[in-house]
Write an enzyme that holds these catalytic residues in place. Structure first.
Site, PDB file in Angstrom:
ATOM      1  N   GLN A   1     -15.847  12.341   9.306  1.00  0.00           N
ATOM      2  CA  GLN A   1     -16.384  10.993   9.185  1.00  0.00           C
ATOM      3  C   GLN A   1     -16.115  10.122  10.405  1.00  0.00           C
ATOM      4  O   GLN A   1     -16.397   8.928  10.379  1.00  0.00           O
ATOM      5  CB  GLN A   1     -15.896  10.329   7.898  1.00  0.00           C
ATOM      6  CG  GLN A   1     -14.439   9.923   7.891  1.00  0.00           C
ATOM      7  CD  GLN A   1     -13.977   9.557   6.486  1.00  0.00           C
ATOM      8  OE1 GLN A   1     -13.896  10.403   5.599  1.00  0.00           O
ATOM      9  NE2 GLN A   1     -13.701   8.286   6.251  1.00  0.00           N
TER      10      GLN A   1
ATOM     11  N   SER B   1      -5.573   0.006   7.085  1.00  0.00           N
ATOM     12  CA  SER B   1      -4.643   0.776   7.918  1.00  0.00           C
ATOM     13  C   SER B   1      -4.854   0.458   9.378  1.00  0.00           C
ATOM     14  O   SER B   1      -3.934   0.579  10.189  1.00  0.00           O
ATOM     15  CB  SER B   1      -4.844   2.275   7.676  1.00  0.00           C
ATOM     16  OG  SER B   1      -4.734   2.567   6.304  1.00  0.00           O
ATOM     17  N   ARG B   2      -6.062   0.057   9.736  1.00  0.00           N
ATOM     18  CA  ARG B   2      -6.370  -0.216  11.138  1.00  0.00           C
ATOM     19  C   ARG B   2      -5.803  -1.564  11.613  1.00  0.00           C
ATOM     20  O   ARG B   2      -5.809  -1.833  12.817  1.00  0.00           O
ATOM     21  CB  ARG B   2      -7.882  -0.172  11.380  1.00  0.00           C
ATOM     22  CG  ARG B   2      -8.456   1.250  11.340  1.00  0.00           C
ATOM     23  CD  ARG B   2      -9.913   1.293  11.755  1.00  0.00           C
ATOM     24  NE  ARG B   2     -10.409   2.655  11.896  1.00  0.00           N
ATOM     25  CZ  ARG B   2     -11.125   3.302  10.969  1.00  0.00           C
ATOM     26  NH1 ARG B   2     -11.416   2.707   9.822  1.00  0.00           N
ATOM     27  NH2 ARG B   2     -11.541   4.540  11.185  1.00  0.00           N
TER      28      ARG B   2
ATOM     29  N   GLN C   1     -13.080  -1.832  -2.791  1.00  0.00           N
ATOM     30  CA  GLN C   1     -14.348  -2.485  -2.472  1.00  0.00           C
ATOM     31  C   GLN C   1     -14.397  -2.968  -1.024  1.00  0.00           C
ATOM     32  O   GLN C   1     -15.433  -3.445  -0.584  1.00  0.00           O
ATOM     33  CB  GLN C   1     -14.588  -3.682  -3.406  1.00  0.00           C
ATOM     34  CG  GLN C   1     -15.197  -3.335  -4.743  1.00  0.00           C
ATOM     35  CD  GLN C   1     -16.679  -2.992  -4.681  1.00  0.00           C
ATOM     36  OE1 GLN C   1     -17.240  -2.758  -3.623  1.00  0.00           O
ATOM     37  NE2 GLN C   1     -17.320  -2.950  -5.834  1.00  0.00           N
TER      38      GLN C   1
ATOM     39  N   HIS D   1      -4.201   0.332  -1.157  1.00  0.00           N
ATOM     40  CA  HIS D   1      -4.111   1.661  -1.767  1.00  0.00           C
ATOM     41  C   HIS D   1      -3.281   1.621  -3.043  1.00  0.00           C
ATOM     42  O   HIS D   1      -3.621   2.230  -4.053  1.00  0.00           O
ATOM     43  CB  HIS D   1      -3.451   2.649  -0.799  1.00  0.00           C
ATOM     44  CG  HIS D   1      -4.183   2.861   0.490  1.00  0.00           C
ATOM     45  ND1 HIS D   1      -3.708   2.414   1.692  1.00  0.00           N
ATOM     46  CD2 HIS D   1      -5.355   3.484   0.763  1.00  0.00           C
ATOM     47  CE1 HIS D   1      -4.559   2.757   2.658  1.00  0.00           C
ATOM     48  NE2 HIS D   1      -5.566   3.397   2.124  1.00  0.00           N
TER      49      HIS D   1
ATOM     50  N   GLY E   1      -4.373   7.819   4.108  1.00  0.00           N
ATOM     51  CA  GLY E   1      -2.957   7.585   4.371  1.00  0.00           C
ATOM     52  C   GLY E   1      -2.695   6.277   5.091  1.00  0.00           C
ATOM     53  O   GLY E   1      -3.548   5.398   5.156  1.00  0.00           O
ATOM     54  N   TYR E   2      -1.480   6.172   5.637  1.00  0.00           N
ATOM     55  CA  TYR E   2      -0.964   4.946   6.225  1.00  0.00           C
ATOM     56  C   TYR E   2      -1.148   3.826   5.193  1.00  0.00           C
ATOM     57  O   TYR E   2      -1.824   2.829   5.429  1.00  0.00           O
ATOM     58  CB  TYR E   2      -1.632   4.610   7.569  1.00  0.00           C
ATOM     59  CG  TYR E   2      -0.659   3.937   8.505  1.00  0.00           C
ATOM     60  CD1 TYR E   2       0.345   4.675   9.123  1.00  0.00           C
ATOM     61  CD2 TYR E   2      -0.704   2.565   8.727  1.00  0.00           C
ATOM     62  CE1 TYR E   2       1.270   4.061   9.950  1.00  0.00           C
ATOM     63  CE2 TYR E   2       0.226   1.946   9.548  1.00  0.00           C
ATOM     64  CZ  TYR E   2       1.211   2.698  10.162  1.00  0.00           C
ATOM     65  OH  TYR E   2       2.128   2.090  10.966  1.00  0.00           O
ATOM     66  N   LEU E   3      -0.520   4.068   4.072  1.00  0.00           N
ATOM     67  CA  LEU E   3      -0.780   3.291   2.857  1.00  0.00           C
ATOM     68  C   LEU E   3      -0.394   1.822   2.997  1.00  0.00           C
ATOM     69  O   LEU E   3       0.540   1.480   3.712  1.00  0.00           O
ATOM     70  CB  LEU E   3      -0.014   3.912   1.687  1.00  0.00           C
ATOM     71  CG  LEU E   3      -0.342   5.375   1.393  1.00  0.00           C
ATOM     72  CD1 LEU E   3       0.505   5.875   0.223  1.00  0.00           C
ATOM     73  CD2 LEU E   3      -1.824   5.578   1.104  1.00  0.00           C
ATOM     74  N   HIS E   4      -1.155   0.995   2.300  1.00  0.00           N
ATOM     75  CA  HIS E   4      -0.843  -0.430   2.215  1.00  0.00           C
ATOM     76  C   HIS E   4      -1.092  -0.899   0.780  1.00  0.00           C
ATOM     77  O   HIS E   4      -1.462  -0.087  -0.086  1.00  0.00           O
ATOM     78  CB  HIS E   4      -1.665  -1.214   3.246  1.00  0.00           C
ATOM     79  CG  HIS E   4      -3.148  -0.938   3.178  1.00  0.00           C
ATOM     80  ND1 HIS E   4      -3.910  -1.256   2.079  1.00  0.00           N
ATOM     81  CD2 HIS E   4      -3.988  -0.345   4.065  1.00  0.00           C
ATOM     82  CE1 HIS E   4      -5.164  -0.895   2.310  1.00  0.00           C
ATOM     83  NE2 HIS E   4      -5.237  -0.330   3.497  1.00  0.00           N
TER      84      HIS E   4
END
Lengths: 286, 286
Positions: free
Chosen positions: B65, B190-191, B152, B41, B35-38
């Site tokens: 994870q 997302s980070r 990738q 994605h 999530g927290y799509l960009h």
């Protein structure tokens, strides 16, 4: 009339056959085996035929689940006889891959099921259930069955696979099937062929000890007392060498100091006769 | 016209929807995300639309994870925004399970992919790729996609999943998709939202160092020399704290002392800016 059995050796060919069946909406039943078939395996096929339209049996002696000093090399194999027996039993597709077909390169992926795979055979055979879980998962990916049939003789194996299927949401229903026994009570096993005549005779003590254990449970005896009496019974047979005897909860396989009404448990044992290691068990609910 | 996006939260409901699609012979494409799509994605969705009839996206921040001192709790989440973006991009089914839906009881099953999961992020984040392999396998069992799309940017993740899929004969085709970058070269993540303005500015050094490394490779420099120059470049940014910089074969991720023509390799790095750990890489064939 006997159905025609089709034998396939490659993953690709098996998938092509199954794709056609799936499009026709057939329910696929899967019986994974290591071959050298006996009545126990055939009872799984019989059970599969009750609910499935197409029965796939695999015969694959999986090197991953054998330890370095175990019987992978000498494990009994007779594909011609197996093929005839599978055909008579009603198997539609017999999948007999080579080790090279299943593992063309060194397998890097390993599946571990902690908890249930640790006591009993997990303690005696380090890595065994990793090998079982990994190959069964791979076979499930290849066959994509609706139902898969496993014998309760390998009660711990059933518990491991059920846990894996639940944890990973594998879309297959696991059907555990009852142990099939010889007329004198010995649980059917491909490894019984290893037994010398005197070992074979003494091996009947395994089932006798399990029946006695069930009686004692009914009498309200404690697990420790029952275990002690089983040890004594089995040690009366001079060729028997006990690996383990345990009474655990089922299917969680946790220790059980006392038993209470409604408790499902397994009395499980592994005993060596010469080089042959036999397992047996009895699952019951108090 | 925009297709209607359907959001489902349970495995059962998702399976019912997919069963109908499968009977209609639709090709199912799967885009697993946290999530927290960009734009990264969305490029996966774009790619999926080229080959698939029905696009499933999952949004699940997978606790397995994350290490105990990592950012599971503060990982950015905005389901409402994600849902709008997924709908606009052309996702048909958005699967947004809770942790309880995915792991109703403690997960006992663990998948390890040895070899490719060990260097790079595997060394910095022990257990991370076990968590990735396990959740991706579970998602594959739930969705049963024909194709699955991975960015990738997580090059090692792609290598781990490809190895697992090959080893376990999972019936899915993995499609790796190119890294999507901001206009100044920073890889979308997302980070990135964690970055303070000055950290964000300095983080552009990552891509610059990768481009410089590629030039040096073209000039015939040795991996050790290239690595040294990258370290120097990145250390010029005062807020950058290097976790690793490595040049390895791809997808096997084995060390590379010298390079020869035709060799496929990855230049991979992880660098911290404050509490934020960024990764980036460049895959090239000499």
């Amino acid at each position: 009339m006997m159905k025609t059995l089709q034998q396939v050796e490659t993953i690709g060919e098996l998938r092509r056959e199954l794709k056609a069946a799936r499009i026709q909406g057939k329910r696929i039943g899967f019986v994974p085996t290591m071959g050298y078939l006996h009545e126990g395996h055939l009872s799984l096929v019989e059970q599969a035929k009750q609910t499935c339209d197409l029965i796939v049996m695999s015969i694959f002696v999986n090197p991953l689940q054998f330890g370095p000093n175990e019987d992978f090399e000498r494990y009994p194999r007779d594909l011609e006889r197996d093929s005839r027996m599978a055909a008579t039993a009603g198997v539609d597709l017999l999948f007999t891959p080579s080790v090279e077909e299943m593992y063309p390169t060194a397998v890097k992926t390993n599946i571990t099921v902690s908890g249930v795979s640790e006591p009993l055979c997990g303690r005696s055979r380090p890595g065994h259930f990793d090998g079982v879980a990994t190959v069964v998962m791979k076979l499930f990916q290849i066959v994509q069955p609706d139902f898969a049939f496993f014998g309760q003789k390998d009660a711990q194996q059933v518990a491991v696979i059920e846990q894996m299927v639940r944890d990973l949401s594998v879309p297959v229903e696991i059907i555990p099937c009852p142990i099939v026994r010889e007329s004198d009570g010995l649980a059917m096993s491909s490894r019984n062929v290893y037994l010398a005549p005197e070992e074979r005779k003494q091996a009947t003590v395994l089932h006798r000890s399990l029946r006695r254990a069930k009686e004692l449970l009914g009498d309200g005896k404690l697990p420790a007392e029952i275990r002690a009496e089983m040890v004594q019974m089995i040690q009366q047979e001079p060729l028997a060498d006990i690996d383990y005897i345990e009474i655990l909860t089922y299917p969680d396989l946790t220790p059980l100091d006392s038993v209470s009404s409604g408790q499902k448990l397994v009395i499980a044992l592994a005993v060596r006769f010469g080089r042959t290691r036999l397992i047996d068990n009895l699952i019951t609910t108090l």
